[in-house]
Design a protein around this motif. Structure first.
Motif, mmCIF file in Angstrom:
data_model
loop_
_atom_site.group_PDB
_atom_site.id
_atom_site.type_symbol
_atom_site.label_atom_id
_atom_site.label_comp_id
_atom_site.label_asym_id
_atom_site.label_seq_id
_atom_site.Cartn_x
_atom_site.Cartn_y
_atom_site.Cartn_z
ATOM 1 N N ALA A 117 0.738 -1.217 -0.011
ATOM 2 C CA ALA A 117 -0.001 0.105 0.139
ATOM 3 C C ALA A 117 0.923 1.154 0.144
ATOM 4 C CB ALA A 117 -0.834 -0.090 1.262
ATOM 5 N N ALA A 122 2.661 2.876 -5.884
ATOM 6 C CA ALA A 122 1.129 3.011 -5.428
ATOM 7 C C ALA A 122 0.773 4.254 -4.841
ATOM 8 C CB ALA A 122 0.895 1.944 -4.233
ATOM 9 N N ASP A 237 -9.230 -2.338 -3.629
ATOM 10 C CA ASP A 237 -7.654 -2.671 -3.607
ATOM 11 C C ASP A 237 -7.136 -1.653 -2.545
ATOM 12 O OD1 ASP A 237 -5.449 -3.377 -3.894
ATOM 13 O OD2 ASP A 237 -5.044 -2.532 -5.777
#
Length: 456
Positions: A117, A122, A237
């Motif tokens: 994450a 990301a 997600d």
């Protein structure tokens, strides 16, 4: 080597010295009363006694480390684990199964779960949320409004964390609950750390009842978030989905308590440290209008006058340096502790197994031996040609080694964007009732900062 294991039969081990004892201790409380009364000055003065100094917190002997090379050695050595007064005080909030407090294989597995994450590739996906929440601040502050910096800083920190990492529609009412609860919880935990009176904190005194109520509300809030996600059946997600689908070392789903503790660790310490840093940055913008103007000029040069966005952050060199210098002088995380798991040697002193180590990033980052004009706010000290003169480990706001904060790039992007947006939109001036002295708890932040946001 600065730190090395020392076995009882190691030649020369018997000759290792005991560190000097700091003066000013009193019966029963030791140095805890001084740490509670003026903690920043106390931790800063310890450097005068040497690189390693013994202090007493209640009946317990604790080893204070005062030099950057030694703090780096402690942070990187496997002979020291996350434990000690700070982490014991935090376990009531974070539990024992979250990434912030776990050690060994459990910690490594948990980092593997959450690390995706926070990968560099990301973070751009969070850009639109950061922009939306940051620009929402400017909308709320229009018209010369007087800003309560505590509540506003917590609101943006909590909403960004929840929307980016938990994909929650985090209502303002919940953000306010978290702000109120965190203020009571972290202050109570700080007192339990510096004055460890054990059973006395279980008495039904008003301060203890307030602490317990606030702690219960925090845990209830996390249970609500997890229950709502399970009930929805959705699997976006995000970090919460990763936790709900994570497996332990045997391939079984991780337990409910670990999921709970991980969400607490995502929402609370992260929100507290980011919010505290935003408050410090607002103080910087009001106290140093020349640097606020320089940030505005840099942003306009990069954007050509359009609204600043996430994609501009990496080009804002001076703005980034303003953030770093604010974190140097007012680090949200001002004190850290570790525990020795074996007999070790540190700077020629013997550190017995089981001993607690304490050190202060605040004191390290204001050390005149490391920084020229150490108390001056000077963002240009982080220019490449000047930064190289600063000792290694004299500035590590996100720690180092396997305890390095996984959200460092995420946090810096948000803090730089917030600074850029606010400096280009407003000038800030303190108003009546503002108290800009430093509030010391588990984190550092201005006591009660109230600013007028004057449109540029």
């Amino acid at each position: 080597m600065t730190v090395e294991s020392v076995k009882p039969d190691t030649p020369g081990a018997a000759e290792l010295r005991e560190p000097p004892l700091a003066g000013g201790g009193v019966p029963l409380l030791g140095h805890g009363w001084r740490l509670a009364r003026d903690p920043l000055a106390f931790m800063s003065r310890l450097r005068d006694h040497g690189g390693v100094v013994r202090i007493k917190l209640g009946p317990k002997t604790v080893y204070a480390v005062t030099r950057p090379d030694l703090t780096g050695a402690v942070a990187l050595s496997p002979d020291y684990i996350i434990a000690g007064p700070l982490w014991e005080s935090l376990e009531g909030l974070l539990g024992k199964e979250g990434v912030a407090t776990a050690n060994g294989p459990v910690h490594r597995r948990q980092r593997r779960t959450i690390q995706p994450a926070f990968r560099l590739d990301a973070i751009p996906a969070y850009g639109p949320i950061m922009e939306e929440e940051t620009h929402a601040l400017t909308e709320r502050w229009k018209g010369g409004r007087i800003v309560d910096c505590t509540s506003e800083s917590f609101r943006v920190a909590v909403r960004v964390a929840a929307r980016c990492l938990l994909r929650g529609q985090f209502m303002d009412e919940r953000a306010e609950r978290l702000c109120v609860a965190l203020a009571s919880v972290f202050q109570g935990m700080y007192h339990r750390m510096v004055v460890p009176l054990g059973p006395l904190y279980k008495l039904p005194l008003p301060a203890n009842r307030e602490f317990n109520r606030a702690l219960a509300d925090l845990h209830l809030l996390v249970d609500e978030i997890v229950a709502e996600r399970r009930a929805s059946g959705q699997k976006p997600d995000d970090l919460l989905t990763a936790l709900l689908e994570a497996k332990d070392d045997n391939g079984d789903p991780i337990g409910e308590q670990e999921i709970h503790d991980q969400v607490v660790a995502i929402l609370t310490p992260g929100s507290e440290t980011i919010a505290s840093t935003i408050m410090s940055l607002l103080l910087v913008l009001s106290d140093h209008p020349e640097h606020a103007d320089k940030v505005r000029d840099e942003v306009e040069a990069v954007t050509g006058g359009r609204p600043v966005g996430f994609d501009d952050v990496r080009k804002l060199t001076h703005t980034n340096n303003v953030v770093v210098e604010a974190m140097r002088l007012l680090p949200a995380v001002w004190i850290l502790t570790r525990r020795a798991v074996t007999d070790t040697e540190l700077d020629g002193y013997r550190i017995p197994a089981g001993s607690d180590i304490i050190y202060s990033p605040y004191a390290i980052q204001r050390d005149p031996r490391s920084y020229e004009r150490h108390l001056e706010f000077d963002p240009d000290r982080w220019l490449p040609e000047r930064e190289k003169s600063i000792p290694k480990y004299a500035m590590r706001p996100f720690s180092v080694g396997n305890r390095k904060c996984p959200s460092d790039h995420f946090s810096m992007a948000l803090l730089t964007l917030v600074t850029a947006v606010l400096a280009t939109t407003f000038r800030f001036e303190q108003v009546a009732g503002s108290v800009d002295t430093t509030r010391v708890g588990i984190t550092l932040r201005p006591q009660r900062l109230r600013l007028r946001a004057v449109p540029r």
